[in-house]
Design a protein around this motif. Structure first.
Motif, PDB file in Angstrom:
ATOM      1  N   PRO A  28      20.866 -28.080  15.356  1.00  0.00           N
ATOM      2  CA  PRO A  28      22.050 -27.301  16.254  1.00  0.00           C
ATOM      3  C   PRO A  28      22.346 -26.236  15.220  1.00  0.00           C
ATOM      4  CG  PRO A  28      23.127 -29.109  15.233  1.00  0.00           C
ATOM      5  CD  PRO A  28      21.497 -29.291  14.978  1.00  0.00           C
ATOM      6  N   PHE A  29      21.899 -25.931  14.070  1.00  0.00           N
ATOM      7  CA  PHE A  29      22.215 -24.805  13.118  1.00  0.00           C
ATOM      8  C   PHE A  29      20.938 -23.900  13.033  1.00  0.00           C
ATOM      9  CE2 PHE A  29      25.196 -28.265  12.162  1.00  0.00           C
ATOM     10  CZ  PHE A  29      26.133 -27.712  12.385  1.00  0.00           C
ATOM     11  N   SER A  30      20.574 -23.184  14.013  1.00  0.00           N
ATOM     12  CA  SER A  30      19.377 -22.609  14.057  1.00  0.00           C
ATOM     13  C   SER A  30      19.481 -21.117  13.744  1.00  0.00           C
ATOM     14  CB  SER A  30      18.963 -22.604  15.490  1.00  0.00           C
ATOM     15  OG  SER A  30      19.690 -22.114  16.565  1.00  0.00           O
ATOM     16  N   ASP A  31      20.397 -20.402  13.135  1.00  0.00           N
ATOM     17  CA  ASP A  31      20.636 -19.231  12.837  1.00  0.00           C
ATOM     18  C   ASP A  31      20.045 -18.892  11.432  1.00  0.00           C
ATOM     19  OD1 ASP A  31      21.151 -18.145  15.285  1.00  0.00           O
ATOM     20  OD2 ASP A  31      23.289 -18.366  15.084  1.00  0.00           O
ATOM     21  N   GLY A  32      19.985 -19.860  10.535  1.00  0.00           N
ATOM     22  CA  GLY A  32      19.563 -19.556   9.109  1.00  0.00           C
ATOM     23  C   GLY A  32      19.432 -20.844   8.336  1.00  0.00           C
ATOM     24  N   ILE A  33      18.992 -20.741   7.199  1.00  0.00           N
ATOM     25  CA  ILE A  33      18.765 -21.662   6.111  1.00  0.00           C
ATOM     26  C   ILE A  33      18.727 -21.171   4.850  1.00  0.00           C
ATOM     27  CG2 ILE A  33      16.451 -22.247   6.528  1.00  0.00           C
ATOM     28  CD1 ILE A  33      16.572 -24.829   5.493  1.00  0.00           C
ATOM     29  N   HIS A  34      19.298 -21.371   3.838  1.00  0.00           N
ATOM     30  CA  HIS A  34      19.110 -20.732   2.630  1.00  0.00           C
ATOM     31  C   HIS A  34      19.061 -21.543   1.210  1.00  0.00           C
ATOM     32  CE1 HIS A  34      23.139 -20.717   1.483  1.00  0.00           C
ATOM     33  NE2 HIS A  34      23.490 -19.524   1.272  1.00  0.00           N
ATOM     34  N   THR A  35      19.199 -22.739   1.536  1.00  0.00           N
ATOM     35  CA  THR A  35      19.028 -23.736   0.428  1.00  0.00           C
ATOM     36  C   THR A  35      18.387 -25.108   0.773  1.00  0.00           C
ATOM     37  OG1 THR A  35      21.307 -22.911  -0.270  1.00  0.00           O
ATOM     38  CG2 THR A  35      20.332 -24.923  -1.614  1.00  0.00           C
ATOM     39  N   LEU A  36      17.569 -25.428   0.029  1.00  0.00           N
ATOM     40  CA  LEU A  36      16.733 -26.785  -0.068  1.00  0.00           C
ATOM     41  C   LEU A  36      16.923 -27.361  -1.533  1.00  0.00           C
ATOM     42  CD1 LEU A  36      13.720 -27.753   2.040  1.00  0.00           C
ATOM     43  CD2 LEU A  36      14.096 -28.496  -0.496  1.00  0.00           C
ATOM     44  N   SER A  37      17.377 -28.720  -1.572  1.00  0.00           N
ATOM     45  CA  SER A  37      17.348 -29.070  -2.970  1.00  0.00           C
ATOM     46  C   SER A  37      17.209 -30.717  -2.951  1.00  0.00           C
ATOM     47  CB  SER A  37      18.855 -28.827  -3.702  1.00  0.00           C
ATOM     48  OG  SER A  37      19.804 -29.411  -3.133  1.00  0.00           O
TER      49      SER A  37
END
Length: 299
Positions: free
Chosen positions: A249-258
């Motif tokens: 449901p948060f489809s406008d962006g992603i900027h961290t994967l850890s």
């Protein structure tokens, strides 16, 4: 008008947990997995998540930010949302805090926290109660999104600055606390699509991958993963490996994967638009200018 959109639009970030190896998550894509989304607070940002295990208990350290409070700070919770004051010392320092990169070295727990307004990269060590500063690794720059990876006994430090966020710089040292020297191939990237770090270096089977924020279209629109093909004190090379796209449901962006072991955490956003944000953002800018901060939690 662009200025109206700038003040009415607002990113709303939340953290998701996937109980799988990070490289598998990258290869298979987020759509493959059942993501557990956290909602620890009602604040605007729960972002820049870093997961770690301490005494068999799992924690998430992340940036908490809300326009009504001023600068972002580092929050730390367990998976049930219980708060821990592990980052109290650094949070007391006036200024913005984010990207709490956490790693282990010789059975000790360390963190590098983004404190760009202090013009330094500081190393924090967990003393059993809290993270305390033990050394300034680099100074003289507004460093952001910093991470360290030990490869063949050498410590490689990846970073950029708020002045040039997409110019990825590389340093190295023979010890964690040693003197970090510029790598001869630095800067290793200078591009909005893959110049800024979006998490720690991922490794498996002696292969290394750099997680990058893809800001070519919008801030934190997606992640690009670069495969590091050559890494030594004298050479560096990388090539594009995979895109990681946000999902509902948060489809406008992603900027961290850890990650920590076989647990992966991400942050993702929705862009919300409301006219009340005009006042909130103007008030926030005034707070930052005059060094005013409102605590996120009362004792």
């Amino acid at each position: 008008m662009k200025w109206v959109v700038k003040f009415t639009d607002q990113d709303f970030w939340r953290i998701g947990l996937i109980r799988e190896n990070p490289l598998d998550v990258i290869i298979n894509g987020l759509n493959t997995y059942d993501i557990h989304w956290f909602n620890f607070t009602d604040k605007d940002f729960e972002a820049d998540p870093f997961i770690f295990t301490l005494n068999s208990k799992d924690y998430i350290a992340y940036e908490i930010f809300d326009y009504s409070h001023g600068n972002g700070k580092i929050e730390c919770v367990d998976f049930n949302g219980k708060r821990y004051d592990f980052f109290e010392n650094v949070n007391k320092i006036v200024g913005h805090k984010s990207f709490p990169f956490i790693f282990e070295e010789e059975n000790e727990l360390y963190s590098i926290i983004e404190t760009s307004d202090l013009h330094e990269i500081s190393l924090y060590k967990f003393n059993g109660i809290k993270f305390e500063k033990i050394k300034t690794l680099l100074s003289g720059g507004k460093y952001i999104d910093t991470c360290i990876k030990k490869v063949d006994g050498v410590f490689y430090l990846f970073t950029s600055t708020s002045d040039e966020p997409f110019k990825q710089k590389l340093f190295f040292a023979d010890t964690l606390l040693g003197d970090y020297q510029p790598h001869p191939c630095s800067p290793i990237a200078n591009d909005k699509a893959f110049g800024r770090n979006g998490g720690p270096i991922v490794d498996r089977d002696n292969n290394y991958y750099r997680i990058c924020q893809n800001c070519a279209v919008t801030y934190g629109g997606s992640l690009k993963v670069m495969h590091i093909t050559k890494l030594s004190k004298t050479v560096y090379a990388e090539e594009f490996f995979k895109d990681v796209m946000p999902v509902a449901p948060f489809s406008d962006g992603i900027h961290t994967l850890s990650y920590w072991g076989n647990m992966t955490v991400i942050d993702s956003k929705n862009i919300l638009s409301k006219y009340s944000n005009i006042y909130r953002k103007i008030n926030y800018l005034a707070m930052v200018k005059f060094g005013k901060e409102i605590p996120y939690f009362s004792k």
